[in-house]
Design an enzyme around this catalytic site. Structure first.
Site, PDB file in Angstrom:
ATOM      1  N   ASN A  35       0.831  -1.212   0.000  1.00 46.09           N
ATOM      2  CA  ASN A  35       0.000   0.000   0.000  1.00 46.09           C
ATOM      3  C   ASN A  35       0.866   1.263   0.000  1.00 46.09           C
ATOM      4  O   ASN A  35       0.556   2.241  -0.675  1.00 46.09           O
ATOM      5  CB  ASN A  35      -0.953   0.009   1.200  1.00 46.09           C
TER       6      ASN A  35
ATOM      7  N   CYS B 157      -7.986   2.646   3.313  1.00 48.50           N
ATOM      8  CA  CYS B 157      -6.776   1.827   3.493  1.00 48.50           C
ATOM      9  C   CYS B 157      -5.482   2.628   3.423  1.00 48.50           C
ATOM     10  O   CYS B 157      -4.711   2.646   4.378  1.00 48.50           O
ATOM     11  CB  CYS B 157      -6.753   0.721   2.461  1.00 48.50           C
TER      12      CYS B 157
HETATM   13  C1  UGA Z   1      -6.126  -0.259  -1.912  1.00 44.80           C
HETATM   14  C2  UGA Z   1      -5.148  -1.174  -2.662  1.00 44.80           C
HETATM   15  O1  UGA Z   1      -5.116  -0.830  -4.051  1.00 44.80           O
HETATM   16  C3  UGA Z   1      -5.558  -2.631  -2.509  1.00 44.80           C
HETATM   17  O2  UGA Z   1      -4.598  -3.469  -3.134  1.00 44.80           O
HETATM   18  C4  UGA Z   1      -5.619  -2.967  -1.012  1.00 44.80           C
HETATM   19  O3  UGA Z   1      -6.042  -4.303  -0.795  1.00 44.80           O
HETATM   20  C5  UGA Z   1      -6.612  -2.031  -0.340  1.00 44.80           C
HETATM   21  O4  UGA Z   1      -6.184  -0.660  -0.547  1.00 44.80           O
HETATM   22  C6  UGA Z   1      -6.630  -2.364   1.136  1.00 44.80           C
HETATM   23  O5  UGA Z   1      -5.615  -2.162   1.808  1.00 44.80           O
HETATM   24  O6  UGA Z   1      -7.617  -2.958   1.601  1.00 44.80           O
HETATM   25  P1  UGA Z   1      -8.565   0.725  -2.432  1.00 44.80           P
HETATM   26  O7  UGA Z   1      -8.462   1.450  -1.137  1.00 44.80           O
HETATM   27  O8  UGA Z   1      -9.833   0.033  -2.785  1.00 44.80           O
HETATM   28  O9  UGA Z   1      -7.399  -0.381  -2.549  1.00 44.80           O
HETATM   29  O10 UGA Z   1      -8.315   1.818  -3.560  1.00 44.80           O
HETATM   30  P2  UGA Z   1      -7.297   2.050  -4.762  1.00 44.80           P
HETATM   31  O11 UGA Z   1      -7.907   1.624  -6.021  1.00 44.80           O
HETATM   32  O12 UGA Z   1      -5.965   1.542  -4.443  1.00 44.80           O
HETATM   33  O13 UGA Z   1      -7.243   3.657  -4.740  1.00 44.80           O
HETATM   34  C7  UGA Z   1      -6.767   4.351  -3.588  1.00 44.80           C
HETATM   35  C8  UGA Z   1      -6.719   5.821  -3.856  1.00 44.80           C
HETATM   36  O14 UGA Z   1      -5.715   6.144  -4.814  1.00 44.80           O
HETATM   37  C9  UGA Z   1      -8.020   6.397  -4.439  1.00 44.80           C
HETATM   38  O15 UGA Z   1      -8.280   7.642  -3.854  1.00 44.80           O
HETATM   39  C10 UGA Z   1      -7.701   6.527  -5.920  1.00 44.80           C
HETATM   40  O16 UGA Z   1      -8.469   7.500  -6.570  1.00 44.80           O
HETATM   41  C11 UGA Z   1      -6.242   6.903  -5.874  1.00 44.80           C
HETATM   42  N1  UGA Z   1      -5.507   6.574  -7.127  1.00 44.80           N
HETATM   43  C12 UGA Z   1      -5.333   5.295  -7.507  1.00 44.80           C
HETATM   44  C13 UGA Z   1      -4.962   7.607  -7.889  1.00 44.80           C
HETATM   45  O17 UGA Z   1      -5.093   8.812  -7.563  1.00 44.80           O
HETATM   46  N2  UGA Z   1      -4.248   7.278  -9.018  1.00 44.80           N
HETATM   47  C14 UGA Z   1      -4.065   5.994  -9.405  1.00 44.80           C
HETATM   48  O18 UGA Z   1      -3.403   5.773 -10.450  1.00 44.80           O
HETATM   49  C15 UGA Z   1      -4.625   4.983  -8.643  1.00 44.80           C
END
Ligand code: UGA
Length: 432
Positions: A210, A262
């Site tokens: 993470n 997360c």
């Molecule tokens: C995240 C991890 O991706 C998962 O692998 C993990 O299992 C999970 O946390 C957890 O610890 O339970 P999640 O919180 O569902 O998953 O969300 P993400 O898709 O990772 O996005 C997190 C944040 O980053 C969001 O605000 C998203 O908009 C942002 N983000 C993501 C970006 O700004 N740019 C990106 O390229 C990707």
């Protein structure tokens, strides 16, 4: 087929329990929240997650999945118990609060047979499995404890579970690793990678994954800021670096900063753990600071677009959740930014496809409505999450309804040329 119980039917417990049932295990999901259990027994999902309802219904029907609010002697037949309760941030210390994990284990311990393996699925700091083993020993129990972190993304959780990049398990005994292998047998047969190590390493893998992903996001946001000053194009930059297979194309999407239940919590907990063991973790600390600054940067940009006058400006916002395809508004950058704008006197009118009810019950300072309602007479339209329906809206109609035709798209999802042709002053991230 392994007989399993999940303790905690939150996001992780529910998705993981249903997916392990799908893999042929016999799964009982237990939660103290009787209301939630009753709903699940009636096929009402407590969260929005694509495909979950069908998955749960199918596995209930074939008797692989059960929901209960009662712990009883039938738990004696369990071979494994997964703990999937919350590990929120302790408000005073910033550390992960393990009390729910300990309470859950203590509650179920008297009903288990001595051979049952206890597996921590919740995200916990390295060393927690060992602490749980010692805690249970102090209460007279001698269970083997394993770690099996999850890597599920909200909105894609079922695919992430059933088509994983890897399965990570941590245990000291061969027997525990073998039991975990049998639980995931169907995935191992399909050649998904199974990484077995000791519990502390497995726990740290989760925190470092993470933290690394969050670092990647902060890095691309920093490059976006530079692009804006040098006539660069962040989308092309992401493509240009991402195609280097050592870097990879994923998680290079710039935006308003990362959020969710997360990343912020886990990264903070990692820095607290590092401090405890006298490691300074300077990169990860910097990621937290950079992300916090990012929200204010977005507010400053909006202010600039409105001639430094936020007071009484009508701001229309598309997107309230922390990202698209979820109804989760926890630690949402959208909410953080809108709150800052509201505190400067702006009037916020928001729309979200799935998160609107959650937001309305928590943030009464905002107004809510349909997409076309909230843009009426607005001075600016903000795109805060990347819901694909935002791309399909009728922007001619939106242009006619708005007071000033200004859009700030913080997810770079709209068509710049099309919107400019409609007379919009279209602003995005990482491009002048
Ligand atoms: C995240 C991890 O991706 C998962 O692998 C993990 O299992 C999970 O946390 C957890 O610890 O339970 P999640 O919180 O569902 O998953 O969300 P993400 O898709 O990772 O996005 C997190 C944040 O980053 C969001 O605000 C998203 O908009 C942002 N983000 C993501 C970006 O700004 N740019 C990106 O390229 C990707």
């Amino acid at each position: 087929m392994t007989k399993i119980t999940f303790i905690g039917v939150g996001y992780v417990g529910l998705v993981s329990g249903a997916c392990l049932a799908e893999l042929g295990n016999q799964v009982t999901c237990y939660d103290i929240d009787s209301d939630k259990i009753a709903k699940l027994n009636n096929n009402i999902m407590p969260i929005y997650e694509p495909g979950l309802k069908e998955l749960v219904a199918r596995n209930k029907e074939n008797a692989n999945l059960k929901f209960t609010d009662k712990i009883d002697d039938s738990f004696q037949h369990n071979e494994a118990v997964f703990i999937a309760v919350g590990t929120p941030t302790e408000p005073e210390t910033g550390k992960a609060d393990l009390s729910y994990v300990f309470q859950a284990a203590e509650k179920i311990a008297p009903f288990l047979n001595d051979n049952c393996l206890i597996i921590i699925k919740s995200t916990v700091p390295p060393g927690s499995s060992q602490k749980l083993a010692a805690f249970l020993q102090s209460k007279g129990y001698n269970f083997a404890i394993a770690s099996n972190p999850e890597f599920l993304r909200e909105g894609f959780a079922i695919d992430d579970f059933l088509k994983p990049d890897r399965i990570v398990v941590g245990a000291h005994e061969e027997k525990s690793i073998n039991l975990l292998k049998s639980i995931y047998q169907k995935l191992i047969e399909q050649n998904y990678k199974f990484v077995a190590t000791n519990p502390a390493t497995a726990e740290l893998i989760k925190y470092s994954a993470n933290s690394f992903l969050a670092t990647k996001i902060c890095f691309i946001n920093e490059m976006a800021d530079i692009c804006e000053k040098i006539d660069g194009d962040i989308n092309k930059l992401s493509e240009g670096i991402g195609l280097d297979s050592r870097i990879g194309t994923k998680f290079l999407q710039p935006g308003p900063g990362f959020g969710g239940s997360c990343f912020p919590k886990d990264i903070l907990a990692l820095t607290k753990l590092a401090a405890e063991i006298n490691e300074d973790c300077s990169i990860v600390n910097q990621v937290i600071a950079a992300n916090e600054k990012r929200y204010q940067r977005m507010v400053d940009k909006i202010s600039l677009l409105l001639d430094q006058q936020l007071k009484n400006k009508k701001i229309a916002a598309f997107g309230l959740t922390f990202k698209a395809n979820t109804d989760d508004i926890r630690c949402s950058p959208a909410i953080e930014i809108l709150q800052k704008l509201a505190s400067e006197g702006a009037k916020i009118h928001a729309y979200d496809p799935e998160g609107q009810n959650n937001a309305a019950s928590n943030y009464s300072e905002f107004n809510y409505g349909s997409a076309y309602q909230i843009v009426e007479e607005a001075d600016i339209l903000l795109i805060l999450t990347e819901w694909s329906e935002f791309k399909e809206f009728d922007y001619q109609k939106i242009a006619n309804l708005m007071q000033q035709k200004i859009i700030f798209d913080m997810r770079n999802i709209l068509d710049r040329k099309k919107l400019s042709a409609l007379g919009f002053k279209y602003n995005m991230i990482g491009k002048k």
